[in-house]
Structures are given as structure tokens and as C-alpha cells.
Design a protein around this motif. Structure first.
Motif, PDB file in Angstrom:
ATOM      1  N   ARG A 161      36.457  37.266  38.402  1.00 18.65           N
ATOM      2  CA  ARG A 161      37.489  38.283  38.193  1.00 18.65           C
ATOM      3  C   ARG A 161      37.129  39.586  38.911  1.00 18.65           C
ATOM      4  NH1 ARG A 161      38.802  43.601  36.051  1.00 18.65           N
ATOM      5  NH2 ARG A 161      41.071  43.484  35.837  1.00 18.65           N
ATOM      6  N   ILE A 162      35.832  39.986  38.844  1.00 18.41           N
ATOM      7  CA  ILE A 162      35.402  41.210  39.537  1.00 18.41           C
ATOM      8  C   ILE A 162      35.594  41.060  41.046  1.00 18.41           C
ATOM      9  CG2 ILE A 162      33.391  42.643  40.057  1.00 18.41           C
ATOM     10  CD1 ILE A 162      32.343  42.042  37.244  1.00 18.41           C
ATOM     11  N   ALA A 163      35.271  39.894  41.560  1.00 10.71           N
ATOM     12  CA  ALA A 163      35.434  39.662  42.997  1.00 10.71           C
ATOM     13  C   ALA A 163      36.891  39.750  43.397  1.00 10.71           C
ATOM     14  CB  ALA A 163      34.847  38.301  43.372  1.00 10.71           C
ATOM     15  N   MET A 164      37.796  39.116  42.632  1.00 12.22           N
ATOM     16  CA  MET A 164      39.222  39.160  42.967  1.00 12.22           C
ATOM     17  C   MET A 164      39.794  40.554  42.765  1.00 12.22           C
ATOM     18  SD  MET A 164      41.056  35.618  41.857  1.00 12.22           S
ATOM     19  CE  MET A 164      42.522  36.217  42.671  1.00 12.22           C
ATOM     20  N   TYR A 165      39.276  41.315  41.792  1.00 13.52           N
ATOM     21  CA  TYR A 165      39.793  42.640  41.538  1.00 13.52           C
ATOM     22  C   TYR A 165      39.558  43.561  42.734  1.00 13.52           C
ATOM     23  CZ  TYR A 165      40.382  47.218  39.320  1.00 13.52           C
ATOM     24  OH  TYR A 165      40.801  48.498  39.029  1.00 13.52           O
ATOM     25  N   HIS A 166      38.395  43.398  43.386  1.00  7.64           N
ATOM     26  CA  HIS A 166      38.075  44.263  44.516  1.00  7.64           C
ATOM     27  C   HIS A 166      38.623  43.726  45.841  1.00  7.64           C
ATOM     28  CE1 HIS A 166      35.467  47.061  42.342  1.00  7.64           C
ATOM     29  NE2 HIS A 166      34.948  46.010  41.700  1.00  7.64           N
ATOM     30  N   SER A 167      39.026  42.456  45.875  1.00  8.38           N
ATOM     31  CA  SER A 167      39.502  41.888  47.132  1.00  8.38           C
ATOM     32  C   SER A 167      41.015  41.770  47.206  1.00  8.38           C
ATOM     33  CB  SER A 167      38.883  40.493  47.340  1.00  8.38           C
ATOM     34  OG  SER A 167      39.252  39.618  46.279  1.00  8.38           O
ATOM     35  N   THR A 168      41.720  41.978  46.116  1.00  6.80           N
ATOM     36  CA  THR A 168      43.185  41.889  46.123  1.00  6.80           C
ATOM     37  C   THR A 168      43.778  43.159  45.545  1.00  6.80           C
ATOM     38  OG1 THR A 168      43.191  40.822  43.931  1.00  6.80           O
ATOM     39  CG2 THR A 168      43.143  39.383  45.861  1.00  6.80           C
ATOM     40  N   TRP A 169      44.934  43.551  46.086  1.00  8.53           N
ATOM     41  CA  TRP A 169      45.654  44.708  45.540  1.00  8.53           C
ATOM     42  C   TRP A 169      47.152  44.513  45.711  1.00  8.53           C
ATOM     43  CZ3 TRP A 169      44.422  48.394  42.360  1.00  8.53           C
ATOM     44  CH2 TRP A 169      45.355  49.431  42.147  1.00  8.53           C
ATOM     45  N   PRO A 170      47.893  44.574  44.619  1.00 10.98           N
ATOM     46  CA  PRO A 170      47.414  44.781  43.245  1.00 10.98           C
ATOM     47  C   PRO A 170      46.596  43.586  42.759  1.00 10.98           C
ATOM     48  CG  PRO A 170      49.722  44.173  43.225  1.00 10.98           C
ATOM     49  CD  PRO A 170      49.354  44.353  44.656  1.00 10.98           C
ATOM     50  N   SER A 171      45.910  43.787  41.652  1.00  9.90           N
ATOM     51  CA  SER A 171      45.002  42.749  41.169  1.00  9.90           C
ATOM     52  C   SER A 171      45.746  41.462  40.860  1.00  9.90           C
ATOM     53  CB  SER A 171      44.276  43.244  39.907  1.00  9.90           C
ATOM     54  OG  SER A 171      43.479  42.223  39.374  1.00  9.90           O
ATOM     55  N   ARG A 172      45.190  40.333  41.341  1.00  9.15           N
ATOM     56  CA  ARG A 172      45.804  39.019  41.126  1.00  9.15           C
ATOM     57  C   ARG A 172      44.912  38.156  40.213  1.00  9.15           C
ATOM     58  NH1 ARG A 172      50.988  39.521  43.233  1.00  9.15           N
ATOM     59  NH2 ARG A 172      50.885  40.642  45.224  1.00  9.15           N
ATOM     60  N   SER A 173      44.253  38.779  39.249  1.00  6.32           N
ATOM     61  CA  SER A 173      43.267  38.036  38.446  1.00  6.32           C
ATOM     62  C   SER A 173      43.621  38.007  36.960  1.00  6.32           C
ATOM     63  CB  SER A 173      41.878  38.655  38.625  1.00  6.32           C
ATOM     64  OG  SER A 173      41.909  40.035  38.274  1.00  6.32           O
ATOM     65  N   TYR A 174      44.918  37.967  36.639  1.00  7.77           N
ATOM     66  CA  TYR A 174      45.344  37.999  35.237  1.00  7.77           C
ATOM     67  C   TYR A 174      44.826  36.773  34.473  1.00  7.77           C
ATOM     68  CZ  TYR A 174      48.343  37.795  31.134  1.00  7.77           C
ATOM     69  OH  TYR A 174      48.800  37.723  29.848  1.00  7.77           O
ATOM     70  N   MET A 175      44.915  35.589  35.060  1.00  9.35           N
ATOM     71  CA  MET A 175      44.470  34.372  34.385  1.00  9.35           C
ATOM     72  C   MET A 175      42.959  34.392  34.144  1.00  9.35           C
ATOM     73  SD  MET A 175      46.665  31.295  36.091  1.00  9.35           S
ATOM     74  CE  MET A 175      45.639  30.114  35.223  1.00  9.35           C
ATOM     75  N   LEU A 176      42.209  34.942  35.103  1.00  8.86           N
ATOM     76  CA  LEU A 176      40.762  35.042  34.920  1.00  8.86           C
ATOM     77  C   LEU A 176      40.417  35.979  33.770  1.00  8.86           C
ATOM     78  CD1 LEU A 176      39.589  35.243  38.648  1.00  8.86           C
ATOM     79  CD2 LEU A 176      39.540  33.255  37.128  1.00  8.86           C
ATOM     80  N   VAL A 177      41.174  37.080  33.636  1.00 10.36           N
ATOM     81  CA  VAL A 177      40.950  38.003  32.522  1.00 10.36           C
ATOM     82  C   VAL A 177      41.198  37.308  31.183  1.00 10.36           C
ATOM     83  CG1 VAL A 177      41.747  40.130  31.421  1.00 10.36           C
ATOM     84  CG2 VAL A 177      41.464  40.040  33.904  1.00 10.36           C
ATOM     85  N   VAL A 178      42.297  36.552  31.120  1.00 12.91           N
ATOM     86  CA  VAL A 178      42.635  35.836  29.883  1.00 12.91           C
ATOM     87  C   VAL A 178      41.541  34.813  29.542  1.00 12.91           C
ATOM     88  CG1 VAL A 178      44.257  34.222  28.835  1.00 12.91           C
ATOM     89  CG2 VAL A 178      45.099  36.201  30.119  1.00 12.91           C
ATOM     90  N   ALA A 179      41.097  34.037  30.544  1.00 15.76           N
ATOM     91  CA  ALA A 179      40.065  33.024  30.308  1.00 15.76           C
ATOM     92  C   ALA A 179      38.757  33.661  29.852  1.00 15.76           C
ATOM     93  CB  ALA A 179      39.847  32.203  31.574  1.00 15.76           C
ATOM     94  N   ALA A 180      38.378  34.787  30.474  1.00 15.13           N
ATOM     95  CA  ALA A 180      37.133  35.456  30.083  1.00 15.13           C
ATOM     96  C   ALA A 180      37.214  35.997  28.661  1.00 15.13           C
ATOM     97  CB  ALA A 180      36.824  36.582  31.072  1.00 15.13           C
ATOM     98  N   LYS A 181      38.346  36.612  28.314  1.00 11.28           N
ATOM     99  CA  LYS A 181      38.494  37.149  26.967  1.00 11.28           C
ATOM    100  C   LYS A 181      38.487  36.041  25.912  1.00 11.28           C
ATOM    101  CE  LYS A 181      40.960  41.432  28.097  1.00 11.28           C
ATOM    102  NZ  LYS A 181      42.214  42.209  27.898  1.00 11.28           N
ATOM    103  N   LEU A 182      39.123  34.911  26.223  1.00 13.78           N
ATOM    104  CA  LEU A 182      39.133  33.800  25.268  1.00 13.78           C
ATOM    105  C   LEU A 182      37.733  33.224  25.080  1.00 13.78           C
ATOM    106  CD1 LEU A 182      42.421  31.898  26.225  1.00 13.78           C
ATOM    107  CD2 LEU A 182      42.023  33.435  24.296  1.00 13.78           C
ATOM    108  N   ALA A 183      36.973  33.133  26.169  1.00  6.70           N
ATOM    109  CA  ALA A 183      35.607  32.621  26.055  1.00  6.70           C
ATOM    110  C   ALA A 183      34.734  33.568  25.240  1.00  6.70           C
ATOM    111  CB  ALA A 183      35.008  32.417  27.444  1.00  6.70           C
ATOM    112  N   LEU A 184      34.852  34.879  25.497  1.00 10.38           N
ATOM    113  CA  LEU A 184      34.077  35.851  24.729  1.00 10.38           C
ATOM    114  C   LEU A 184      34.497  35.867  23.261  1.00 10.38           C
ATOM    115  CD1 LEU A 184      33.963  38.812  27.292  1.00 10.38           C
ATOM    116  CD2 LEU A 184      32.115  37.217  26.693  1.00 10.38           C
TER     117      LEU A 184
END
Length: 436
Positions: free
Chosen positions: A88-111
Motif C-alpha cells: 500500500r505504501i508503494a502504491m500510495y507514492h507511485s500513483t496519484w490519486p491513490s489507487r490502493s483502497y483495497m490494500l488499505v481495507v485488507a491491511a485494516k482487516l488483518a490488523l
């Protein structure tokens, strides 16, 4: 929220999902999530192959040992969360606007799953752990995707009104979760109180059981009342069900209520208590436990009789240890008429007095009870300090009597039969005595 609002909400969700799926970044994120899951499973398999979980952190304190086991068991989830957060950090810095919504959801669910596992690790009930974990994770998932409030509104929109009581799926779910939590806390508190009461040497076993039952019942009623009040249910609204409960008790629950009341009576009057040796009908043994509905009587041969409390109140009960554990053992035996009865009585009393478990302060007694057809009948009585193993003591004394009779030439009577054979090889009317 009416049906038109629900339909409009579903249409909005469908349009949002369609727009997300049509984006190429959706498939990129999905691929990254699958890759992270595969790496996490492989890392977990490698760790499990290298670590012996049975001996893991054996010398550590119990809390740290449980934490170590929990971390090893959740290693795949930890690896998955770390990889997804890195992606997610890699996609956040390489795409604009951020295209990492699914990664954020997956990380939050795992945590969220890791936090839930950490919190529920203190619970020993496996079913309760699964129920709480799944419920908390569903709530966390709805909160992560910003759908918790709509789901709550939808569950609260459907209702059934019974008298002054409004029931909705949301109320039922809240009540169920609160009851589970309250009952678990009640069980923990009552177990703690039971351990403290059982350690007290000033209380008799029956008073200990009575106090434990009263505490459990009081905490149970308090837990139910608190859970009902917490979800907004007025206890007076349940008055409509009191008549139905009374009818149910009158029709089908008489025995349950009778056994419960009988159990309270037994504990209060101390007629029986844990550890007593009792005979109820054809069942004999030592009381191992007294429950709300029944008592458990251990027979000593691996069997346990579960006898309803009502039977102990309404039937004849022999309590061998009610006021005194001293028990009278009676041995009946006989000799032929050639023996001296006074000598037999002295010999029997000496043998009973020399028994290992006989009470030396109480002199055994042997009396002549009957002149029977086959011989004289005697009754030997002596006392032992505990009724446990009474049959074994009786058997030992009878074996000693047999050995003494053989040594002293005293004969035990046995039946004699006469056979009259008419005709055949023997003379007519010849009498033959046959002894058994």
C-alpha cells in the motif's frame, strides 16, 4: 429507512462496485493481495516446520508463554499484514490519486483480526472465542468499508411490537452479545467465589455448596437484568410473558422446579452432604457432587448414579455417615450341633476384635440366634470407623472364621438328603444318605 431508500442504497453500492471493478488498479491490488497471502502461508509453513510449539517458551511466565504461542499461531496473518501495508505504501507514492483502497481495507482487516485474537486469548471457552472473534471481525469489516451505520439502520428498521416491547434484529443481536459477555463474566466471578468458599475450613460441605449455588443464581439474575436494561428493554415490559412462564411451569416444568427446590432444602437441612455414604433404593455409594437438579453418587466400581433431588426428599434414604461414621458390621454364620456354642462365640469375638479396621474400644458381640434344622445359627457384630469397604471387612472376618473353624475342628452345617430307591440293584426300601 423505507424500502425505496434501501433500493436506492443498493443501486449506489452497485454503481460504486462496478466502477471499482472496471479499473485496472483493482486487478493489480487483487493480485498483490493474493501474492501476499501466498507468501504468508509459505512463511507460516516454514516456521511451523522449524519450531516445536509444544515446548515453545516452556520456562517463560504463563502470560508470556501464551503470547508467544499466539504470535506463532498468527504468524501468517502478521506476515500478510506487513506485506499488504508495504504494498500500500508503494502504491500510495507511485500513483496519484491513490489507487490502493483495497490494500488499505485488507491491511485494516488483518490488523483487526490480530487485535481480536490478542483480546480473546484470555478466554478459555473455544466456542465463545469463535463467536466473539467472528462477531467483532464482522463489525470491524463493516466499519472499515464505512458500512456500519447503514447496516445498523437496516437492522433497526425491521421491528415486531409485543405489548410495550419493540423487538428488532439489532436489539436481538445486541442482547445476545451482551448476554454472552455478561454470562462469561458471571461464570468467572462465580468460579472465583467458589474457589474462595471451598478453601474455607469454617464452613461445612453442604453450606459451601449452598452458598455457591446462591451466588451463581444471584449473579445470573443480575447479568440478565443488566443485559436487558443495557439494550433499552424495560423489565416491566416482560410482564406479558410472566403468565406464559407460569403456565409452562405448571404444565411441563414441575419436575425441574421440584428438583431445584428439593436441592435447596437438602443443602439447608444438611440431611445429606458431599462425602456421605448413602443408600437410595438399590443404589449405594458416596455422594461426589450436589447439583441443582440431581446428586451424583459414586458407586466405587466406576459407575455414578445421578439421582434427582426430589427422590431424596420423598423416598427413604439411608445415610451411613449422617451423625457418626462408625458403622456396625453384622456377620451371620452357623455350626453343627456337635460344636460348643459358647466356645464358638468366644472364638468369633476374638477374630472380629483382631480385624484391622475393627474399633478396639467397642467389644465385638456374638450371640446364638436360632436352633435350625441343619445346625445352630449365630450373629457376630463389631464396629468399624468408616463404612467404606464394609463388604471387604466382612469378607476378611468370614475367611478368618473359616480358617479358625478348620483349625479347631468346628464343622459348618450343610444339608442332608435321603434317597429311597425301590427296585434295581439295591434291596427294596434301602435308605442312602447323600450329603452336599
Amino acid at each position: 429507512m423505507d424500502i425505496s431508500d434501501v433500493i436506492e442504497y443498493l443501486r449506489m453500492v452497485a454503481r460504486s462496485v462496478g466502477a471499482e471493478i472496471s479499473s485496472p488498479f483493482f486487478y493489480l491490488q487483487f493480485g498483490l493481495i493474493l501474492t501476499a497471502a501466498g507468501i504468508a502461508l509459505a512463511a507460516n509453513a516454514a516456521l511451523q516446520a522449524r519450531i516445536n510449539t509444544d515446548s515453545l517458551a516452556d520456562r517463560w511466565p504463563p502470560p508470556l508463554r501464551r503470547l508467544a504461542h499466539l504470535l506463532v499461531e498468527s504468524f501468517s496473518t502478521i506476515v500478510f499484514a506487513v506485506l499488504v501495508i508495504a504494498a500500500r505504501i508503494a502504491m500510495y507514492h507511485s500513483t496519484w490519486p491513490s489507487r490502493s483502497y483495497m490494500l488499505v481495507v485488507a491491511a485494516k482487516l488483518a490488523l483487526a483480526w490480530l487485535m481480536i485474537r490478542l483480546v480473546t486469548s484470555v478466554i478459555r471457552n473455544a466456542f465463545l472465542v469463535k463467536l466473539i472473534s467472528v462477531s467483532a471481525w464482522v463489525i470491524a469489516a463493516l466499519s472499515v468499508i464505512n458500512q456500519l451505520d447503514p447496516a445498523v439502520d437496516a437492522l433497526d428498521s425491521i421491528s415486531i411490537v409485543l405489548g410495550g416491547l419493540r423487538l428488532t434484529p439489532l436489539v436481538v443481536i445486541k442482547l445476545g452479545l451482551l448476554l454472552i459477555a455478561a454470562l462469561w463474566l458471571t461464570n468467572v466471578a462465580s468460579n472465583f467465589a467458589e474457589n474462595r468458599i471451598n478453601q474455607s475450613t469454617d464452613l461445612t460441605p453442604s453450606i459451601q455448596v449452598l452458598l455457591v449455588k446462591m451466588i451463581r443464581m444471584g449473579l445470573l439474575i443480575l447479568a440478565v437484568a443488566v443485559a436487558l436494561s443495557a439494550v433499552g428493554i424495560n423489565l416491566s415490559a416482560l410482564a406479558v410473558f410472566s403468565g406464559a412462564v407460569g403456565v409452562g411451569i405448571g404444565i411441563g416444568l414441575q419436575k425441574i422446579v421440584a428438583n431445584f427446590i428439593s436441592g435447596i432444602i437438602l443443602l439447608a437441612d444438611k440431611s445429606v452432604k458431599p462425602g456421605d455414604l448413602v443408600t437410595i433404593g438399590e443404589s449405594s455409594g458416596r455422594i461426589s457432587a450436589m447439583k441443582t437438579r440431581y446428586i451424583s453418587v459414586a458407586a466405587g466400581d466406576g459407575r455414578e448414579f445421578l439421582i434427582p433431588n426430589e427422590d431424596l426428599v420423598t423416598q427413604k434414604v439411608t445415610n451411613w455417615t449422617y451423625t457418626d461414621k462408625n458403622t456396625l458390621v453384622k456377620v451371620n454364620f452357623g455350626t453343627n450341633y456337635e460344636s460348643d456354642p459358647r466356645r464358638v462365640c468366644r472364638l468369633a469375638a476374638e477374630i472380629a476384635g483382631s480385624a484391622a479396621r475393627a474399633i478396639k474400644s467397642r467389644t465385638p458381640n456374638c450371640i446364638l440366634t436360632e436352633f435350625a434344622e441343619t445346625g445352630m445359627r449365630f450373629s457376630l457384630t463389631f464396629w468399624i470407623a468408616d463404612p467404606d469397604g464394609m463388604d471387604n471387612v466382612k469378607s476378611d472376618v468370614m475367611l478368618s472364621l473359616w480358617e479358625a473353624f478348620k483349625r479347631e475342628g468346628i464343622r459348618v452345617p450343610y444339608p442332608v438328603r435321603e434317597l429311597r430307591i425301590r427296585g434295581g440293584a439295591l434291596p427294596v426300601d434301602t435308605t442312602v444318605e447323600v450329603s452336599n
